[in-house]
Enzyme design. Structure first.
Site, short mmCIF file in Angstrom:
data_model
loop_
_atom_site.label_atom_id
_atom_site.label_comp_id
_atom_site.label_asym_id
_atom_site.label_seq_id
_atom_site.Cartn_x
_atom_site.Cartn_y
_atom_site.Cartn_z
CB SER A 219 -8.44 0.87 5.77
OG SER A 219 -9.16 2.07 5.70
CB SER B 115 -8.12 3.63 2.79
OG SER B 115 -7.27 3.04 3.75
CE LYS C 28 -3.95 1.98 2.51
NZ LYS C 28 -4.82 1.85 3.70
#
EC number: 6.3.5.7
Lengths: 95, 485
Positions: free
Chosen positions: B178, B154, B79
């Protein structure tokens, strides 16, 4: 409590944000909606409840005061938008 | 991507038997990205040259009979809020669009030490604020099961890339859901470890008392391996927990006999899609058949969790994001009048609407005159929410419910209404506030979109969470379904 356009301008200044008139109007509406929703917390009596800032029972993590190598200056400046003589350059602080 | 459907042990057997090379694994990853990325858009930056060089080095070590790390040769996505030395790390923000980190996060370093190969950096909601990936300031990632739908967020890029078979596994971060919510929306496994188990050093901070890094994988066993590689005390993170790290894969016995499961009535009430509820009830039947028992329980302060979370997380974010001032890194605005104007212009040009909204909310909640009414009040309610979990865990080993109240929604459907978007996190946020571990595993589909089962455990009891998730997986086929791309 409801937020006015003036409050939004004050908070934007604290947060160092420059908002357009459209953003100010939109944030006034949206923050009011969110804070109105948040008012449900007042249904709860928390008079004798301790606040939780962290879930782990950790306080004051100390380490020995041992000298360590600093980052090399070229690396520190690698992402600096502006530099001069090995230092990060910004506009004059005092006019 | 048949290669990435192999279990970790099978991949390693093939590598050891010379039926497969790391170079072939990495080639397969980039070939799949080339094929699917126009539709999915999971990546922000690819690490192709370095990855191929690393693959060659690992193949050479394989040939020389050298040592193998736990994740040897596995193509991994990271990420984009986890800093990687020499590899752009943007947090999907215009502000950091040029940010080239001078060090690596502990979790990224540990992946490398375990011999995983970093394929690239994954798309996300800007600074991890959002649940749909629509807040990426570059482009939204799309759900591999239906590209008209969001992948969740997210960590949307982290979930979509694994679901699409672009990488073998990925790392995400979870502040209020997330990792778990996008894993549920994309039909894969996502684990949020106990707060403090995985070092946050080098994770660009959103809400420091909640943020936690964890794995997204195709099956539970792989999640256990990745967790093994990244968990552990780190002196560079002052909130790192100094606890013994057990052997997580050893916990995967398949035996859940006698496990006591609590099912919160608040997680199956109003607002939960009946198809989600049905999938969860079916999962509970699987546990019953395996000798576990379940009972309805109550987490009475659930209804207050979202308000609590948005006040606390936004307050922490407004403080954490003060560092983005255009002085030391990031994109600096042109022609400022003075230093204050430089901060103001750089931040206003660099941050997107959701980030500004949360900075505004947090700054307001922390400002003079409102601190007690909002921030302190929310911290006190957080105590009550944590006590809900403590009370249930006095009598039960696990808590089980849905990961999200509905399957994925359409791109654009909720973007104009932040409050509705926040309500998608009703089942994940309380868990984050309590700081306990939870995993999402696939447990069904509705109209071709996956549904996630959330298994929540006691603090630092990832072993029981993984054991229960693994047993469920072993007796169901939901995790074997793949999107048609």
């Amino acid at each position: 409590m409801s937020i006015t356009l003036k409050d939004v301008e004050h908070v934007a200044n604290l947060a160092r944000l420059e908002l357009t008139d459209a953003e100010k109007a939109q944030f006034t509406d949206q923050l009011n909606a969110i804070l109105k929703y948040a008012e449900k917390l007042n249904e709860l009596d928390t008079e004798n409840v301790e606040p939780t800032s962290h879930v782990l029972p950790i306080t004051n993590v100390m380490r020995d005061d041992v000298r360590k190598e600093s980052l090399p200056i070229e690396k520190v400046l690698l992402n600096a938008p502006d530099e001069e003589d090995g230092q990060i350059k910004v506009p004059a602080v005092l006019e | 991507m048949a290669l990435f459907d192999l279990r970790l042990q099978e991949v390693h057997n093939k590598l050891n038997n010379k039926e497969l090379s790391v170079t072939e694994l990495v080639d397969a990853s980039y070939a799949r990205i080339k094929e699917t990325e126009p539709a999915i858009k999971a990546f922000l930056t690819l690490n192709e040259d370095n990855a191929r060089t690393e693959a060659h080095a690992l193949d050479k070590r394989l040939g020389d009979g050298g040592e193998h790390g736990l994740l040897f040769g596995l193509p991994a996505g990271i990420k984009d809020n986890i800093v990687t030395e020499g590899l752009l790390t943007t947090c999907a923000s215009q502000f950091l669009s040029n940010y080239n980190p001078i060090y690596s996060a502990t979790s990224a370093r540990k992946l490398k030490e375990a011999d995983a190969v970093t394929i690239g950096k994954l798309n996300m909601d800007e600074f991890a604020m959002g649940g749909s990936n629509e807040n990426s300031s570059f482009y939204p990632t799309r759900n591999p099961w239906n590209t008209e739908y969001v992948p969740g967020g997210s960590s949307g890029g982290s979930a979509a890339s694994v679901a699409a078979g672009q990488v073998y596994f990925s790392l995400g971060s979870d502040t209020g859901g997330s990792i778990r919510q996008p894993a549920a929306y994309c039909g894969i496994v996502g684990l949020k470890p106990t707060y403090g188990l995985v070092s946050r050093f080098g994770l660009v901070a959103f809400a420091s008392s909640l943020d936690q890094i964890g794995p997204l994988t195709k099956n539970v066993e792989d999640a256990a391996y990745v967790l093994q590689a990244i968990a552990g005390y780190d002196a560079s993170d002052s909130t790192s927990a100094n606890v013994e790290i057990p052997d997580y894969t050893a916990a995967l016995t398949g035996d859940v006999k006698g496990l006591r499961i609590g099912v919160p009535k608040e997680y199956l009430g109003a607002g939960i899609d009946p198809r989600v509820k049905e999938a969860v009830m079916n999962a509970l039947k699987v546990y019953e058949s395996l000798g576990a028992t379940w009972e309805e329980v109550s987490l009475p302060h659930t209804d207050y969790a979202i308000a609590t979370y948005y006040l606390l997380a936004s307050s922490e974010a407004s403080s954490n994001l003060a560092r983005f001032d255009g002085v030391r890194y990031g994109v600096r605005a042109d022609n400022p009048d003075n230093l204050i104007d430089l901060y103001r212009k750089s931040r206003s040009q660099g941050f997107g609407p959701e980030v500004k909204r949360r900075i505004m909310l947090g700054t307001y909640a922390l400002s003079s005159g409102y601190y007690d009414a909002y921030y302190l009040k929310a911290q006190k309610v957080r105590t009550l929410i944590k006590q809900d979990f403590d009370n249930v865990f006095n009598q039960y080993d696990l808590i089980i419910g849905p990961t999200a109240p509905t399957p994925a929604f359409r791109i654009g459907e909720q973007i104009g209404d932040p409050l509705t978007m926040y309500l998608n996190d009703i089942c994940t946020i309380p868990v984050s506030l309590a700081g306990v571990p939870a995993i999402s595993v696939p447990c069904g589909t509705a109209d071709g979109l996956p549904i996630g089962l959330q298994i929540i455990g006691k603090a630092f009891d990832e072993s029981t969470v993984l054991r229960a998730a693994h047993a469920f997986e072993a007796h169901t086929d939901h995790h074997k379904l793949r999107p048609q791309l």
